[in-house]
Write a protein that holds these residues in place. Structure first.
Motif, short mmCIF file in Angstrom:
data_model
loop_
_atom_site.label_atom_id
_atom_site.label_comp_id
_atom_site.label_asym_id
_atom_site.label_seq_id
_atom_site.Cartn_x
_atom_site.Cartn_y
_atom_site.Cartn_z
N SER A 308 38.28 48.50 31.43
CA SER A 308 38.12 49.93 32.08
C SER A 308 38.90 49.86 33.43
CB SER A 308 36.71 50.40 32.23
OG SER A 308 36.01 49.40 32.99
N ARG A 309 38.91 48.62 34.07
CA ARG A 309 39.73 48.69 35.30
C ARG A 309 41.27 48.74 34.94
NH1 ARG A 309 39.17 43.31 39.14
NH2 ARG A 309 40.63 44.03 40.86
N ALA A 310 41.56 47.93 33.86
CA ALA A 310 43.10 48.02 33.26
C ALA A 310 43.44 49.53 33.16
CB ALA A 310 43.22 46.93 32.48
N TYR A 311 42.70 50.15 32.47
CA TYR A 311 42.89 51.38 32.09
C TYR A 311 42.99 52.44 33.35
CZ TYR A 311 43.07 55.89 29.37
OH TYR A 311 43.39 57.06 28.89
N ALA A 312 42.04 52.52 34.14
CA ALA A 312 41.94 53.11 35.40
C ALA A 312 43.45 52.84 36.29
CB ALA A 312 40.78 52.58 36.28
N VAL A 313 43.75 51.57 36.24
CA VAL A 313 44.88 51.06 37.02
C VAL A 313 46.16 51.74 36.40
CG1 VAL A 313 46.50 49.16 37.89
CG2 VAL A 313 44.12 49.43 38.31
N ALA A 314 46.14 51.44 35.09
CA ALA A 314 47.47 52.03 34.20
C ALA A 314 47.61 53.51 34.31
CB ALA A 314 47.27 51.40 32.69
N HIS A 315 46.57 54.11 34.56
CA HIS A 315 46.67 55.56 34.34
C HIS A 315 46.60 56.20 35.52
CE1 HIS A 315 46.58 55.90 29.92
NE2 HIS A 315 46.36 54.85 29.84
N ARG A 316 46.40 55.35 36.56
CA ARG A 316 46.09 55.90 38.12
C ARG A 316 46.87 57.24 38.25
NH1 ARG A 316 46.44 50.99 41.88
NH2 ARG A 316 44.06 51.15 41.88
N ARG A 317 48.23 57.36 38.15
CA ARG A 317 48.89 58.46 38.50
C ARG A 317 48.29 60.17 37.51
NH1 ARG A 317 49.51 56.58 42.16
NH2 ARG A 317 51.03 54.84 42.76
N GLU A 318 47.77 59.64 36.39
CA GLU A 318 47.33 60.89 35.83
C GLU A 318 45.60 61.33 36.10
OE1 GLU A 318 47.43 61.09 31.56
OE2 GLU A 318 46.88 59.16 31.49
N LEU A 319 45.22 60.41 37.01
CA LEU A 319 43.89 60.56 37.13
C LEU A 319 43.29 62.00 38.01
CD1 LEU A 319 42.37 56.86 37.53
CD2 LEU A 319 42.40 58.42 35.47
N ASP A 320 44.31 62.55 38.63
CA ASP A 320 44.24 63.76 39.08
C ASP A 320 43.54 64.72 37.94
OD1 ASP A 320 45.08 62.70 41.52
OD2 ASP A 320 47.05 63.49 41.44
N LYS A 321 44.10 64.53 36.71
CA LYS A 321 43.99 65.50 35.55
C LYS A 321 42.52 64.95 35.12
CE LYS A 321 48.03 67.42 35.73
NZ LYS A 321 48.42 68.70 35.85
N ALA A 322 42.11 63.89 35.64
CA ALA A 322 40.58 63.52 34.79
C ALA A 322 39.49 64.48 35.06
CB ALA A 322 40.26 62.22 35.17
N ALA A 323 38.85 65.01 34.20
CA ALA A 323 37.82 66.21 34.35
C ALA A 323 36.34 65.64 34.34
CB ALA A 323 38.11 67.24 33.58
N GLY A 324 36.22 64.24 34.41
CA GLY A 324 35.01 63.49 34.00
C GLY A 324 34.87 62.34 33.13
N VAL A 325 34.08 61.31 33.41
CA VAL A 325 34.09 59.92 32.51
C VAL A 325 32.57 59.87 32.37
CG1 VAL A 325 34.49 57.85 32.37
CG2 VAL A 325 36.39 59.06 33.51
N ILE A 326 32.26 59.78 31.19
CA ILE A 326 30.76 59.67 30.68
C ILE A 326 30.77 58.30 30.03
CG2 ILE A 326 28.87 60.37 29.39
CD1 ILE A 326 30.39 63.24 28.92
N VAL A 327 29.71 57.48 30.34
CA VAL A 327 29.67 56.33 29.87
C VAL A 327 28.31 55.90 29.46
CG1 VAL A 327 29.78 53.57 30.59
CG2 VAL A 327 31.48 55.22 31.16
N TYR A 328 28.18 55.19 28.24
CA TYR A 328 26.94 54.84 27.39
C TYR A 328 26.87 53.24 27.62
CZ TYR A 328 24.79 59.16 26.45
OH TYR A 328 24.18 60.59 26.15
#
Ligand SMILES: [Zn+2]
Length: 475
Positions: A308-328
């Motif tokens: 998840s850390r790798a994903y968050a870093v790789a997608h850092r630029r588009e995280l302005d468009k993230a509308a919520g992250v749900i985790v189980y």
């Protein structure tokens, strides 16, 4: 949506294939590669608009060899009697290596020294530990707080043992009845500083009692772990494309990897299967979400939330468009609510979104910041996060253990969680406005102070990385 989710589905069979057929899934193994293929196939069969994998690397591969430990104590028998004099009494210690700990070439007759719970004062009381094996007492794991405490105490214990030049650390298992489990104290896929084993609680208590009574205890120990260079692994990403704002996206995620003593059913195969089934339910309902929903199966969670850390870093630029992250990530104990990653601004809207889930017992929202699962790096990037809070149920006794297998999964409960996850993801995807903005670096830090989480970040050694900008939202 809820009705669609509660219908019969391939949930059980998907989990059977992941746990019974593939088994435990450590990054770098063939089983993990097959799990990634499982994810791609399961998402495709569930009707995803697109499925792909995103690779990343972990700095070392690691696997356990035949860890062996034998302890020996001595007692006195009347020298005039048969077999009298000083008697040596060896007994086998059931032990496993701590994950990503270094190997130890066989050593013989090493003194074992007891350091209580492993505080600074207890280490001092134990005296010279150089070249010895330090035995650490623990309490039986009963609550989420106990588990958190187990992780929180470990870094200091390792540091003190290294400082005292100990040969190895033996942690007493926090589970009873001989159950062994994989724990790790390494957070970035690095090889830890000192060889460490978990010893069966019953064996650990026996050694502790002997030492407390003044008996000497020595151990033979061999930890032939196999350590390799950097490994490649992958997250699996499926998407249902939004009808109105396809570039904005909600993430529903769970980790796909697991430890390998058991088959990673409660942690976290059941929730990987949940994510797949939530996609099926949403697709099957025929309702198109306004924003896209990404369904993520993360790898490398157990080595430090690395996927998840790798994903968050790789997608850092588009995280302005993230509308919520749900985790189980807590087995199949009943969901009682969600933890909001330190944010108060998402509370009111989240309350309305979970109202339909009250029939399942989902009603409490907490604004605390949590560590320990895949929302973490999204939270540090300023994205609104929602971690399912669940009852302990049978999770803790089987946590990372030999006993974490398919038969422990409560499928009736898991189906309800599929319904919750599908409805909540859709709710977030369909809001007129995103549930909350992406916070800036300073705003994230404010939530850390507001939620009194700074001490936690410091205890886990994460504070410096946050302040220096190595981890989380850029300044
Ligand atoms: Zn987990």
């Amino acid at each position: 949506m809820i009705q669609a989710a509660l219908q019969p589905s391939p949930l059980e069979n998907n989990l059977h294939r992941l746990t019974d057929e593939i088994g435990g899934r450590v990054p770098g193994t063939l089983a993990m590669q097959h799990a990634v293929q499982w994810g791609v196939q399961a998402f495709t069969a569930a009707g995803a608009d697109s499925v792909h994998t995103e690779g990343f690397s972990i700095q070392h591969s690691w696997s356990e060899g035949d860890t062996e430990m034998t302890a020996t104590t001595a007692y006195q028998v009347d020298p005039a009697k048969v077999g009298g004099g000083t008697v040596l009494s060896p007994f086998r210690i059931r032990a496993v290596s701590v994950g990503w700990a270094p190997a130890l070439a066989p050593v013989k007759h090493v003194p074992v020294v007891f350091v209580g719970e492993g505080t600074d004062a207890e280490f001092q009381k134990a005296g010279d530990i150089a070249g010895k094996i330090v035995l650490v007492h623990t309490n039986v794991l009963k609550t989420w707080d106990d588990l958190f405490g187990e992780y929180m105490k470990a870094p200091l214990i390792v540091d003190l043992a290294v400082k005292g030049k100990a040969k190895a650390i033996a942690f007493m298992a926090t589970r009873e009845h001989d159950i062994l489990y994989r724990h790790t104290n390494s957070g970035e896929g690095e090889i830890d500083k000192l060889p460490q084993v978990i010893v069966a609680r019953e064996d650990g208590e026996r050694m502790a009692r002997l030492l407390a009574a003044g008996n000497l205890v020595w151990a033979d120990l061999s930890i032939p772990n196999q350590i390799g260079d950097a490994l490649k692994t992958a997250n699996v990403v499926a998407e249902i494309t939004g009808s109105e704002k396809p570039d904005e996206f909600v993430i529903l995620g769970a980790h796909l990897d697991s430890w390998e003593l058991g088959t990673g059913a409660l942690d976290n195969g059941c929730n990987a299967a949940l994510v797949v089934d939530a996609l099926r339910a949403i697709k099957g309902s025929g309702v198109k979400p306004r924003r896209s929903i990404r369904f993520l199966l993360f790898s490398g969670e157990e080595q430090g939330l690395l996927g998840s850390r790798a994903y968050a870093v790789a997608h850092r630029r588009e995280l302005d468009k993230a509308a919520g992250v749900i985790v189980y990530d807590s087995g199949t104990g009943k969901t009682t609510g969600f933890s909001l990653g330190g944010r108060k601004d998402t509370l009111a809207t989240a309350k309305t979104l979970i109202a339909p889930l009250e029939q399942f017992g989902v009603k409490e929202l907490h604004t605390d910041m949590e560590w320990g699962t895949d929302h973490f790096d999204f939270m540090l990037e300023g994205v609104p996060t929602f971690v399912a809070d669940q009852d302990e149920a049978n999770y803790l006794e089987n946590y990372h253990a030999i006993s974490d297998t398919y038969d422990k999964v409560d499928f009736a409960q898991l189906k309800k969680h599929v319904a919750e996850a599908a409805a909540f993801s859709m709710g977030l995807a369909n809001l007129p406005q995103k549930i909350g903005p992406r916070l800036t670096h300073d705003q994230v830090e404010e939530t850390m102070r507001d939620s009194k989480s700074v001490e936690m970040f410091k205890a886990f050694g994460l504070w410096d990385d946050w302040v220096s900008g190595k981890r989380g939202r850029e300044k």
